[in-house]
Scaffold this motif. Structure first.
Motif, PDB file in Angstrom:
ATOM      1  N   SER A  18       0.843  -1.190   0.000  1.00 32.87           N
ATOM      2  CA  SER A  18       0.000   0.000   0.000  1.00 32.87           C
ATOM      3  C   SER A  18       0.882   1.244   0.000  1.00 32.87           C
ATOM      4  O   SER A  18       2.064   1.195   0.365  1.00 32.87           O
ATOM      5  N   SER A  20       0.662   3.767   1.986  1.00 32.15           N
ATOM      6  CA  SER A  20       1.041   4.099   3.356  1.00 32.15           C
ATOM      7  C   SER A  20       2.225   3.244   3.811  1.00 32.15           C
ATOM      8  O   SER A  20       3.120   3.730   4.512  1.00 32.15           O
ATOM      9  N   LEU A  23       5.352   4.649   2.154  1.00 31.87           N
ATOM     10  CA  LEU A  23       5.761   5.891   2.808  1.00 31.87           C
ATOM     11  C   LEU A  23       6.416   5.615   4.158  1.00 31.87           C
ATOM     12  O   LEU A  23       7.390   6.278   4.531  1.00 31.87           O
ATOM     13  N   GLN A  24       5.906   4.607   4.869  1.00 35.06           N
ATOM     14  CA  GLN A  24       6.497   4.254   6.151  1.00 35.06           C
ATOM     15  C   GLN A  24       7.925   3.753   5.971  1.00 35.06           C
ATOM     16  O   GLN A  24       8.834   4.164   6.692  1.00 35.06           O
ATOM     17  N   GLN A  27      10.208   6.639   4.993  1.00 34.08           N
ATOM     18  CA  GLN A  27      10.465   7.505   6.141  1.00 34.08           C
ATOM     19  C   GLN A  27      11.502   6.887   7.071  1.00 34.08           C
ATOM     20  O   GLN A  27      12.409   7.566   7.544  1.00 34.08           O
ATOM     21  N   TYR A  58       8.685   8.765  -3.518  1.00 33.44           N
ATOM     22  CA  TYR A  58       8.098   9.313  -2.304  1.00 33.44           C
ATOM     23  C   TYR A  58       9.094  10.006  -1.372  1.00 33.44           C
ATOM     24  O   TYR A  58       8.693  10.618  -0.390  1.00 33.44           O
TER      25      TYR A  58
END
Length: 144
Positions: A18, A20, A23-24, A27, A58
């Motif tokens: 996904s 998210s 992105l996790q 990060q 991203y």
């Protein structure tokens, strides 16, 4: 997802992740909590290139200008970096001074050897050269 029963390995495709989740992972990598290889092992991602593509899409790194966003460093980190840089520059300066001193000694020795050779063989090795205009230079100045 396909599972291999013998190894317990889950084969994933790009569609399984996904936004998210991507992105996790990005990060965590950008904050230095994980490296790309560590993220692959931790989350079962097949290739580091997958994560590299996520970082391109991203992440904060500007791939066109090849410059990352500047992360503010703490004053302590900055002091440590500057101290390390000062030590390196001091080493480089000491090395340069040593080489300059060595070169000066070589020049002195060379001059002494030339002096000895001139006395020993009664010849003039050093020429008293005074730069002047050559004959071709004199001809060129007259034409103008």
């Amino acid at each position: 997802m396909k599972t291999s029963a013998s190894k317990g390995y889950i084969k994933r495709t790009q569609k399984d992740y996904s936004v998210s989740f991507k992105l996790q992972v990005v990060q965590e990598i950008e904050f230095g909590q994980l490296g790309r290889t560590e993220a692959c092992h931790k989350y079962g991602i097949q290739a580091k290139s997958t994560i590299r593509e996520w970082l391109r899409k991203y992440g904060n790194f500007d791939w066109e200008n090849q410059s990352g966003t500047i992360v503010a460093k703490t004053p302590e980190q900055r002091i440590l970096e500057l101290e390390a840089k000062v030590k390196l520059l001091e080493k480089q300066k000491a090395r340069a001074e040593h080489l300059a001193e060595r070169a000066d000694k070589k020049v002195i020795i060379f001059d002494m050897l030339v002096d000895m050779a001139e006395k020993e063989y009664d010849i003039q090795i050093r020429k008293n050269y005074t730069p002047g205009l050559s004959t071709t230079s004199k001809k060129n100045t007259k034409k103008q």
